[in-house]
Every structure is written in structure tokens, then in C-alpha cells.
Scaffold this motif. Structure first.
Motif, PDB file in Angstrom:
ATOM      1  N   THR A 167     116.397  96.232  83.514  1.00  0.00           N
ATOM      2  CA  THR A 167     117.722  95.846  83.801  1.00  0.00           C
ATOM      3  C   THR A 167     118.363  95.227  82.536  1.00  0.00           C
ATOM      4  N   ASN A 168     117.351  95.287  81.477  1.00  0.00           N
ATOM      5  CA  ASN A 168     118.219  94.863  80.336  1.00  0.00           C
ATOM      6  C   ASN A 168     118.765  93.260  80.439  1.00  0.00           C
ATOM      7  N   CYS A 169     117.738  92.514  81.228  1.00  0.00           N
ATOM      8  CA  CYS A 169     118.160  91.226  81.265  1.00  0.00           C
ATOM      9  C   CYS A 169     117.653  90.081  80.118  1.00  0.00           C
ATOM     10  N   PHE A 178     110.732  92.474  87.095  1.00  0.00           N
ATOM     11  CA  PHE A 178     111.115  93.815  87.531  1.00  0.00           C
ATOM     12  C   PHE A 178     109.818  94.758  87.413  1.00  0.00           C
ATOM     13  N   ILE A 309     122.309  90.731  76.015  1.00  0.00           N
ATOM     14  CA  ILE A 309     121.787  91.906  76.677  1.00  0.00           C
ATOM     15  C   ILE A 309     120.754  92.727  76.056  1.00  0.00           C
ATOM     16  N   LYS A 311     116.457  94.357  75.804  1.00  0.00           N
ATOM     17  CA  LYS A 311     114.904  94.001  75.915  1.00  0.00           C
ATOM     18  C   LYS A 311     114.368  93.953  74.645  1.00  0.00           C
TER      19      LYS A 311
ATOM     20  N   ARG B 155     126.280  84.645  79.909  1.00  0.00           N
ATOM     21  CA  ARG B 155     126.832  85.263  80.968  1.00  0.00           C
ATOM     22  C   ARG B 155     126.273  84.997  82.176  1.00  0.00           C
ATOM     23  N   TRP B 163     119.576  88.347  86.531  1.00  0.00           N
ATOM     24  CA  TRP B 163     120.391  89.061  85.676  1.00  0.00           C
ATOM     25  C   TRP B 163     120.007  90.357  85.384  1.00  0.00           C
ATOM     26  N   ARG B 164     121.286  91.185  85.528  1.00  0.00           N
ATOM     27  CA  ARG B 164     121.182  92.753  85.153  1.00  0.00           C
ATOM     28  C   ARG B 164     122.355  93.419  84.579  1.00  0.00           C
ATOM     29  N   PHE B 165     122.280  93.912  83.596  1.00  0.00           N
ATOM     30  CA  PHE B 165     123.394  94.660  82.590  1.00  0.00           C
ATOM     31  C   PHE B 165     123.319  96.186  82.861  1.00  0.00           C
ATOM     32  N   TYR B 168     124.731  98.514  78.811  1.00  0.00           N
ATOM     33  CA  TYR B 168     123.952  98.004  77.951  1.00  0.00           C
ATOM     34  C   TYR B 168     123.809  98.631  76.635  1.00  0.00           C
TER      35      TYR B 168
END
Lengths: 551, 188
Positions: A167-169, A178, A309, A311, B155, B163-165, B168
Motif C-alpha cells: 500500500t506504499n504506507c 499487509f 509515501i 516503500k 498525512r 495508511w494506504r496511498f 504513489y
């Protein structure tokens, strides 16, 4: 009679060096017990939270030394759970490094070519895949574009990340919620368990002693699951073979503490520590220049503002990984994210009038945090780290309930190391300050000294007994039956992220450990497939290891 | 006011002034002395520095009284050395103007100072309060408008606190790869 438990193989630590050896030995038929100092978390245990006591502090250690601070994993799965999963192979010239003694640091038996089949085993097992540019986050894209603008090349770095789940969190250092990061929790460790290995979390090994039958007794304490300063139990386990893989910040400390019971250690135990030549620079970008000079724009029209944003590291420039350059002047530069906490305090204000790392100007810099980009240098340091006397337990005097401790490592960078850092600082500035894109400053070394997320070489392999603690089979000199398979076995800085090489060396060490176990009467053989059953990389190494295959 | 409470308040003010030196903020009320008021918006103190320092998890709590008293002793010596007359109504470190607080903190955290570990640790926890709010859950901190995280533009998460983007990537190749890249994608 003894009241101690017994097993065939006792593995200390469950990161790459422990998990890989535990899997193969268990799959080969040995009884295997893994003692892991940290807790055992999986999946939803990994929190998106900076709160003390959340996974971010439970599974991570930050040990401040004298001139060098070491960041490392502290959990089942070790570094693989907290790292950023960048998995490049080490460049060819690294294996020919000579270092400060002006003689080959690596054993003659290890080169990029001889290690390649073992790299392949790791790549198949995790798996490691190439990163596609359309999955590179804004930060990596920005670095790539800046490199290109400055006439440099830049690569998307191979990684152990399932991008379909990611999710690129950017919470990777707290563990992956995840299951996108292909940590050891998803491959080697469950496969080891399936073959009967036992993993015991919160078991911190303190020292080793000998048993009457030529084996070893492993002495551990059990730690409280919240306050790691508190011991709640302890015991011993006897083993015919010990695999030490507690990490380069802990393995030598356990051996140092074992000297009164095991006898003198090789000279190189606790010496020649390398921080992988690591150094960080933070760039603060001018958003307008990103748009005007590089032509970059997010779909919403904002040029960048996306430090949060992603990884971890996704793009690196390898132009200085040139074997024809002098030693100590070769390094890679990789775009990186560091979360708040670790990632802000050492950042310095460009052109500061007052203090550079705190104060009014530092706060102003933090207002622009989303326009930051961190650049990671991995270079050739001089193996100048030395561990002092071990603390009473563990590898540090713990200051906080979790995470923060004070260790015995001393590190004074030599002129060689400093020159590499200065060259890389200048290169980062040349790339990122070009045409007013950004202002760049290195992290300060004046607060906690230098720092590394990739501790190496504190108990290294080599051919020279005076400067290596292990032979080229990873067996501890003068202490047969003790093998070291973690980052401490790597002879020196690798100029790239070391996890892939640590893992490949562990894979390569397994057949030798199997042979040693067989010589001690353990019914074990080598030849397990990858943890998911894949066989192609296994089949490629079988011709290399005939001795360990016999039943 | 009982003397113990006065002592306790003096120590709190001193630690607040130290935190405010690390990441300064605006005064919380007219006449706020601990916070020097040299920066727009809240700083480390408003972000919860004292809560972080006093948390059981952090490990600093048992040392705080000693550090606060030590800070004031150093401030007294600094003032004497610099010819500064201290205001007896507040603790010595609080009495210093912001530029003098900075100079003293620089001296205390200098690696040549044998005590620097303690003062650097204090600074680290003050920083963590501002940029991570580690005394409280990050989701709750953001929902409550945590000063530091908000200042940094951190954010917010999705409604489930994760959190999720979805957006990206610039989505295209932005550099030429190194010509010697191997088939596995590594340096050669």
C-alpha cells in the motif's frame, strides 16, 4: 545426568542467518531449536503507530555506542521484519577488497561467481524480484529523475516486496501489516516450523559453555514481553552444534561473554566491525524547481510533497560501483525514507546560523518535511569498530523498556572512511543541488556519532586467522561446532544493502554445518527445496555439495 | 504553596524550557516563561515533551529530577560566567533568554562534555514528542491535531487507522539503468 534440555542444533537468532540455517537443518532431519531475543509478531500485530510499546519499539533496537549507533531488528524474523527489503547482489569488486591490511579480506573460496548459485537460492525462496518503474514511488522517481538530469544512471533496485499487496504506507520499519514485504515470517521460518523446528521468542542467550561430550551448553534468560530490562526466567539447552546468528551487534558480545567458560576467542571476535560505510544526506526540495527543471508532477498537480509515501528505497545510482576506482572511493547512493523519530533528529539545517540539528531553524525545516528526500550512502569503511567489554546481559545496557540501549562498540572513522563519505556527500550535492533543485546536508555525526542499519564484520570469515574469527566454512576458529552465519560473518562493507549477501552466505554455509552435524552423530542431510517447494536453485547447488548429501 | 510543589513546578518549567530550546513554540499564555515564544505555532512542549519524558516506557523518568536540577546548576554557572543577572522568580535555566539557552544546550550536548549522553537523550525524547508523539497513538494524535505531526504535514490514515496511498508513482521510467546491470537487476 543433566537437567538441561538437549537438541541437535541450537540456533541463536532468527534473522537471515538463523532462519535459513534452521530451515535447512530441520528439513534435513535435525532437531532444531531457535532462541530469539525479541518477540514473535505477525501480520496484524504490526501497527501503524509511533506510540511507545507498539510494534515500532517492540521489534526494533537502537543501540548507541561510542562513535557508532546500530539499528537492528529485535524479533522473530530479525532484520527481515524491520528492513526495507532492498536485495541487490554485491558488486564483483567487493570480493577482491583488501582493506587496511592490504590483503584480500574475503576467503579465496568466495567470489561473486562462487556466491551466485547461493544468491539464486535466496532469490527463489523469498522471492526477490526486479522493481518495475511504474511501481516506484514518487520519492524514488524524483531521485531517478535528478540522477538522469545530472547525467547519471539510476536503477530500480531488486526487492523482496510483493507489490500487488503493498500500500506504499512506508511503515516497513514497524513490520509489514499487509504481508507485502517478503520477510522470513513468510518463507523460511514457517517452513522450518513445518519440519519440526521450535522457535522460542524472548529468549536472550547470554553465554555458552562446553558439555562433557564435546557439545555446547547454551545459557539463556527469558525476558518480560513489555519491559525487556526485566528477566522473568532462564535455563540451558545442550546442543551438538550451535549456529550463532544474533546479528553483528550481538554475536561477538555473546562470544566475548563466553570466554571464561569456552576459553580464548579468536582475536577477530568483536573487532573489525563495519558499519557498511553508511551515511545519510537529507535534501530539502524546492517544489517549483521539481516541476520546472525535472518536469515532474503528481496526478493532482503537486510536483512532489510525498516523502511519506512509498516503500523504503526503490532507486539507486551505481555509477560509482566501478571496480577500477580506488578502494574507499566506491559507493552506491540510494533514495531512502526514514520515519519521524529516527529520521529527523540528525538532519541538519542547510546554512544554519544557529545550531544545525535543533532550534528555531530546525523547526522551520520540519515544516517542509514532505519535501524532504533522504539519500543513503553505502561505501567502503575501514572495519574500524571494536567492541569493549560486554555488558552484564544482552548486548547493551537497556535505557528504555524497549528499543533504546547503550552498547560497548567504539568506532573512530579513519581517513579512508571519511574520504569516502566526503566524496559521496559531494556527489549527492552535485546531483541534487543542480539547477536549484534542493539544498542538501549530511546527517550530523556530532550527536550520536555515525550510525548504521547494516552492522557487519564483527566476527568475520577469512583465510587469515589473525584477522578473521571464522574459517571459510563459517566455523569459529578453535571452537569446532560453533558456526556464525549472520552479518558479523561478512568481511567488510559491501557498498550496497547487505541482506542478500548475508542470506546467500548463510545458504552457502549450510552444507558445511550439515557435515559437521553428521560428524557429531546427527542424522541430517542437505538438499531441501526452497521453502515453497521450488527446486530449480536447489538442483543447481547439489553438485557443489556432495559430501553433505550422503545419508 | 508547599515547598515540594514549588520544587516540582520549578523542575517542570526547567524541562519545558529545555524542550522548547530543542524545538521551540509560541507562548501558551501571556507571561509563559518556560516557553520562550520564538517560533510560530506549537513546539516540543505543546507536542507532549513532558509526557514523553515522564512515560514509563521511555526510561527517562527516574533521571528527570536530577536532570532538571543539573540543568539549573549549569544555567547558574553559565549566567555567572556570562555576567547575566538571573530572575529569582523562575528557575535559572528558565530565566535565560532563548539565545543563551541555545548556547548552553550546545555546550551540554557537545560530545566533548562527559555528561553529553544524558543531555542528548533528553533532546532526543523532546524531538520524538514533536515528530512522532510517542506518548500517544498516532491515529489519535493526528485526530486531536497533534502539533508536531500537523506541522510536518504528516498525512492522515484511512478510516480504519491504516495508511494506504493509492496514488504513489509518477508511473514511468525516469532514468537510464547502469549499462552493466545483470539480468537479476543487480550491479555487476
Amino acid at each position: 545426568m543433566t537437567s538441561s534440555e538437549s537438541t541437535d542444533v541450537l540456533v541463536i537468532g532468527s534473522g537471515f542467518g538463523g532462519a535459513i540455517t534452521a530451515y535447512h537443518l530441520a528439513a534435513g532431519g535435525a532437531r532444531v531449536v531457535v532462541l530469539e531475543r525479541g518477540p514473535w509478531l505477525t501480520g496484524e500485530d504490526f501497527q501503524h503507530d509511533f506510540k511507545f510499546g507498539s510494534s515500532s519499539t517492540r521489534i526494533f533496537d537502537f543501540v548507541i555506542g561510542d562513535g557508532m549507533s546500530v539499528l537492528s531488528g529485535n524479533c522473530v524474523g530479525g532484520g527481515s521484519v524491520v528492513y526495507f527489503a532492498a536485495m541487490p547482489r554485491a558488486p564483483r569488486f567487493v570480493f577482491d577488497r583488501k582493506g587496511r591490511f592490504n590483503r584480500r579480506m574475503w576467503p579465496a573460496a568466495v567470489s561473486r561467481d562462487t556466491l551466485e548459485p547461493w544468491y539464486d537460492r535466496v532469490a527463489e525462496a523469498l522471492p526477490v524480484t526486479q522493481t518495475a518503474w511504474d511501481t516506484v514511488p514518487f520519492s524514488g522517481g524524483l531521485f531517478g529523475a535528478a540522477c538522469d538530469h545530472a547525467g547519471r544512471t539510476a536503477n530500480a533496485v531488486p526487492a523482496a516486496v510483493d507489490t500487488s499487496r503493498c500500500t506504499n504506507c512506508n511503515w516497513m520499519m514497524s513490520g509489514c501489516r499487509f504481508d507485502a514485504k517478503r520477510s522470513l515470517l513468510l518463507n523460511y521460518l514457517p517452513a522450518a516450523l513445518a519440519h519440526g523446528a521450535q522457535i522460542r521468542p524472548l529468549h536472550e542467550v547470554q553465554h555458552l559453555s562446553r558439555t562433557d561430550d564435546g557439545g555446547y551448553r547454551v545459557h539463556y534468560t527469558v525476558l518480560d514481553d513489555v519491559d525487556y530490562r526485566v528477566e522473568v526466567g532462564g535455563g540451558t539447552i545442550d546442543a551438538k552444534i550451535v549456529v550463532l546468528a544474533a546479528g553483528a551487534g550481538a554475536t561477538p558480545v555473546i562470544l566475548q561473554r563466553s570466554e571464561p567458560t569456552l576459553g580464548a576467542m579468536p582475536h577477530a571476535v568483536g573487532r573489525y566491525f563495519s558499519g557498511n560505510g553508511e551515511r545519510l544526506n537529507t535534501a530539502i526540495f524546492d517544489e517549483d524547481r521539481i516541476r520546472d527543471v525535472l518536469g515532474l508532477s503528481r496526478p493532482d498537480g503537486v510536483p512532489y510533497e510525498a516523502y511519506q509515501i512509498g516503500k523504503g528505497p526503490c532507486v539507486a545510482t551505481w555509477d560509482r560501483l566501478d571496480g577500477s576506482l580506488p578502494e574507499y572511493e566506491r559507493y552506491s547512493l540510494e533514495q531512502l525514507y526514514f520515519p519521524p523519530g529516527f529520521g529527523t533528529i540528525l538532519t541538519q539545517v542547510p546554512d544554519a546560523v544557529g545550531p544545525s540539528w535543533f532550534g528555531v531553524e530546525k523547526k522551520e525545516l520540519l515544516r517542509r518535511w514532505q519535501s524532504w528526500l533522504t539519500i543513503f550512502t553505502m561505501s567502503e569503511d575501514d572495519n574500524e569498530g571494536v567492541f569493549g567489554p560486554p555488558p552484564s546481559s544482552g548486548n547493551s545496557m537497556r535505557l528504555s523498556q524497549q528499543m533504546l540501549g547503550r552498547g560497548s562498540l567504539r568506532y573512530e572513522p579513519t581517513e579512508n572512511t571519511l574520504r569516502g563519505w566526503a566524496l559521496s556527500d559531494a556527489e549527492v550535492r552535485d546531483i541534487l543541488e543542480r539547477d536549484g533543485l534542493a539544498r542538501v546536508m549530511p546527517w550530523t555525526n556530532d550527536v550520536v556519532g555515525a550510525y548504521t542499519v547494516h552492522p557487519l564484520a564483527s566476527c568475520r570469515i577469512g583465510d587469515d586467522p589473525a584477522t578473521s574469527a571464522l574459517d571459510d566454512r563459517h566455523e569459529l576458529r578453535d571452537h569446532p561446532g560453533i558456526f556464525v552465519t549472520d552479518g558479523s560473518a561478512v568481511p567488510g562493507g559491501l557498498t550496497v544493502n547487505p541482506a542478500m549477501t548475508i542470506a546467500a552466505l548463510a545458504e552457502r554455509a549450510v552444507p558445511g554445518i550439515v557435515e559437521a552435524a553428521r560428524a557429531r552423530g546427527v542424522d541430517v542431510r542437505y538438499g531441501a527445496p526452497a521453502p515453497d517447494g521450488a527446486t530449480s536453485s536447489r538442483d543447481a547447488v547439489l553438485p557443489l555439495v556432495s559430501g553433505a548429501r550422503r545419508r | 504553596m508547599p515547598r515540594e510543589i514549588e520544587t516540582e513546578q520549578a523542575r517542570t518549567m526547567s524541562l519545558e524550557a529545555y524542550a522548547d530550546t530543542i524545538l521551540p513554540g509560541e507562548r501558551r499564555w501571556p507571561g509563559d516563561r518556560a516557553v520562550a515564544g520564538v517560533s510560530r505555532g506549537g513546539g516540543a512542549v505543546a507536542s507532549g515533551a513532558l509526557e514523553v519524558l515522564r512515560s514509563a516506557e521511555g526510561g527517562m523518568a527516574p533521571a528527570l529530577d536530577m536532570l532538571a536540577d543539573g540543568l539549573n546548576e549549569h544555567a547558574r554557572a553559565y549566567a555567572a560566567e556570562s555576567g547575566i543577572e538571573l530572575d529569582a522568580d523562575v528557575p535559572p535555566f528558565v530565566s535565560l533568554h532563548y539565545p543563551d539557552r541555545v548556547l548552553l544546550v550546545q555546550r551540554l550536548t557537545d560530545r566533548a562534555n562527559p555528561e553529553c549522553d544524558a543531555w542528548i537523550s533528553l533532546a532526543m525524547f523532546c524531538t520524538i514528542a514533536f515528530d512522532a508523539g510517542s506518548h500517544t497513538s498516532t491515529v489519535e494524535a493526528l485526530a486531536a491535531g497533534h502539533v508536531g505531526l500537523t506541522t510536518m504535514g504528516f498525512r492522515a490514515p484511512d478510516s480504519d487507522g491504516l495508511w494506504r496511498f493509492d496514488t504513489y508513482s509518477y508511473g514511468r521510467q525516469l532514468a537510464r539503468p547502469h549499462p552493466d546491470t545483470t539480468p537479476s537487476g543487480s550491479p555487476s
